[in-house]
Design a protein around this motif. Structure first.
Motif, mmCIF file in Angstrom:
data_model
loop_
_atom_site.group_PDB
_atom_site.id
_atom_site.type_symbol
_atom_site.label_atom_id
_atom_site.label_comp_id
_atom_site.label_asym_id
_atom_site.label_seq_id
_atom_site.Cartn_x
_atom_site.Cartn_y
_atom_site.Cartn_z
ATOM 1 N N ALA A 76 35.862 36.964 51.350
ATOM 2 C CA ALA A 76 34.898 36.439 50.908
ATOM 3 C C ALA A 76 34.244 35.390 51.938
ATOM 4 O O ALA A 76 33.306 35.278 52.321
ATOM 5 C CB ALA A 76 34.658 36.105 49.416
ATOM 6 N N GLY A 77 35.304 34.481 52.360
ATOM 7 C CA GLY A 77 35.076 33.488 53.463
ATOM 8 C C GLY A 77 34.886 33.993 54.571
ATOM 9 O O GLY A 77 34.052 33.317 55.489
ATOM 10 N N LEU A 78 35.447 35.164 54.908
ATOM 11 C CA LEU A 78 35.332 35.533 56.344
ATOM 12 C C LEU A 78 33.919 36.500 56.710
ATOM 13 O O LEU A 78 33.267 36.407 57.585
ATOM 14 C CB LEU A 78 36.613 36.550 56.755
ATOM 15 C CG LEU A 78 37.743 36.072 57.091
ATOM 16 C CD1 LEU A 78 38.879 37.115 57.188
ATOM 17 C CD2 LEU A 78 37.863 35.254 58.217
ATOM 18 N N VAL A 79 33.618 37.194 55.661
ATOM 19 C CA VAL A 79 32.263 38.104 55.856
ATOM 20 C C VAL A 79 31.301 37.356 55.028
ATOM 21 O O VAL A 79 30.937 37.394 54.072
ATOM 22 C CB VAL A 79 32.789 39.439 55.004
ATOM 23 C CG1 VAL A 79 31.584 40.512 55.222
ATOM 24 C CG2 VAL A 79 34.033 40.157 55.623
ATOM 25 N N PRO A 80 30.299 37.216 55.981
ATOM 26 C CA PRO A 80 28.897 36.474 55.397
ATOM 27 C C PRO A 80 28.115 37.476 54.161
ATOM 28 O O PRO A 80 28.231 38.630 54.488
ATOM 29 C CB PRO A 80 28.203 36.092 56.645
ATOM 30 C CG PRO A 80 28.960 36.690 57.758
ATOM 31 C CD PRO A 80 30.309 37.443 57.186
ATOM 32 N N GLY A 81 27.888 36.733 53.138
ATOM 33 C CA GLY A 81 26.816 37.459 52.396
ATOM 34 C C GLY A 81 27.883 38.108 51.109
ATOM 35 O O GLY A 81 27.442 38.948 50.163
ATOM 36 N N VAL A 82 29.377 37.962 51.255
ATOM 37 C CA VAL A 82 30.263 38.488 50.336
ATOM 38 C C VAL A 82 30.687 37.427 49.180
ATOM 39 O O VAL A 82 30.856 36.290 49.631
ATOM 40 C CB VAL A 82 31.315 39.124 50.937
ATOM 41 C CG1 VAL A 82 32.615 39.619 49.779
ATOM 42 C CG2 VAL A 82 30.737 40.386 51.808
ATOM 43 N N ALA A 83 30.475 37.769 47.875
ATOM 44 C CA ALA A 83 30.885 36.907 46.674
ATOM 45 C C ALA A 83 32.094 37.328 46.336
ATOM 46 O O ALA A 83 32.263 38.517 46.039
ATOM 47 C CB ALA A 83 29.716 36.795 45.726
ATOM 48 N N HIS A 84 33.075 36.538 45.746
ATOM 49 C CA HIS A 84 34.095 36.942 45.079
ATOM 50 C C HIS A 84 34.124 36.325 43.538
ATOM 51 O O HIS A 84 33.914 35.069 43.322
ATOM 52 C CB HIS A 84 35.369 36.295 45.582
ATOM 53 C CG HIS A 84 36.702 36.511 44.867
ATOM 54 N ND1 HIS A 84 37.513 35.504 44.631
ATOM 55 C CD2 HIS A 84 36.974 37.655 44.102
ATOM 56 C CE1 HIS A 84 38.536 35.969 44.034
ATOM 57 N NE2 HIS A 84 38.249 37.251 43.531
ATOM 58 N N ILE A 85 34.247 37.186 42.566
ATOM 59 C CA ILE A 85 34.083 36.580 41.078
ATOM 60 C C ILE A 85 35.516 37.045 40.089
ATOM 61 O O ILE A 85 35.538 38.416 40.450
ATOM 62 C CB ILE A 85 32.800 37.130 40.463
ATOM 63 C CG1 ILE A 85 31.542 36.566 41.136
ATOM 64 C CG2 ILE A 85 32.851 36.792 38.811
ATOM 65 C CD1 ILE A 85 30.151 37.333 40.511
ATOM 66 N N GLU A 86 36.034 36.464 39.789
ATOM 67 C CA GLU A 86 37.289 36.779 39.114
ATOM 68 C C GLU A 86 36.931 36.450 37.540
ATOM 69 O O GLU A 86 36.301 35.545 37.049
ATOM 70 C CB GLU A 86 38.398 35.637 39.330
ATOM 71 C CG GLU A 86 39.659 36.039 38.757
ATOM 72 C CD GLU A 86 40.986 35.219 39.282
ATOM 73 O OE1 GLU A 86 41.870 35.608 38.681
ATOM 74 O OE2 GLU A 86 40.765 34.273 39.868
ATOM 75 N N ILE A 87 37.520 37.574 36.976
ATOM 76 C CA ILE A 87 37.169 37.606 35.564
ATOM 77 C C ILE A 87 38.372 37.963 34.742
ATOM 78 O O ILE A 87 39.200 38.602 35.098
ATOM 79 C CB ILE A 87 36.235 38.852 35.083
ATOM 80 C CG1 ILE A 87 34.993 38.773 35.854
ATOM 81 C CG2 ILE A 87 36.121 39.140 33.568
ATOM 82 C CD1 ILE A 87 33.891 39.974 35.776
ATOM 83 N N ASP A 88 38.393 36.946 33.485
ATOM 84 C CA ASP A 88 39.947 36.887 32.752
ATOM 85 C C ASP A 88 39.800 38.236 31.697
ATOM 86 O O ASP A 88 38.681 38.296 31.106
ATOM 87 C CB ASP A 88 39.822 35.801 31.884
ATOM 88 C CG ASP A 88 41.129 35.722 31.011
ATOM 89 O OD1 ASP A 88 41.979 36.664 31.264
ATOM 90 O OD2 ASP A 88 41.247 34.830 30.312
#
Length: 137
Positions: A76-88
């Motif tokens: 997510a940090g390398l590719v622009p426009g990509v978000a990372h969401i973690e769900i429990d």
């Protein structure tokens, strides 16, 4: 002698099963059941990325989940426009059931509109995630 043959056959079958499971774990693939499923910020608890979103389902005592969190965060940090969401997964059982999440970590790759386009169970490799993002855009 028969006991030895049976023992060797069971050992061989278990080894083949283990190797196949290990090769399959973390592989990002398209699943027919995910077709048409769409997730928004309300279901995910965070904003979707401009190009794609990586959704990770984790649990508290899952060791591969920590490594997956690191890999997805890097992507997510390398590719622009990509978000990372973690769900429990334990806290969001209704979403887990709706999406047919069977084990953690499970990673869903969503396109810009929130449609599920790829899925991986187990710890994915960074190169595979980046390749899946290219297909999601």
């Amino acid at each position: 002698m028969t006991g030895l043959v049976v023992c060797l056959a069971v050992l061989a079958a278990a080894s083949v099963y283990g190797v196949l499971q290990r090769r399959r774990s973390g592989r990002i693939r398209v699943r027919g059941r995910d077709e048409g499923k769409r997730l928004g910020a309300a279901e995910l608890g965070g904003d979707l990325g401009e190009r794609a979103t990586l959704v990770q389902f984790s649990s508290a005592f899952c060791a591969p989940c920590r490594a997956t969190r690191r890999v997805l965060g890097e992507v997510a940090g390398l590719v622009p426009g990509v978000a990372h969401i973690e769900i429990d997964a334990e806290a969001r059982l209704e979403l887990v059931r709706e999406l047919d999440i069977l084990k953690t970590p499970t990673v869903l790759v969503l396109d810009a509109e929130g449609r599920v386009v790829r899925r991986a169970t187990g710890q994915p490799r960074k190169a595979d995630v980046i390749a899946a993002l290219g297909e999601a855009v």
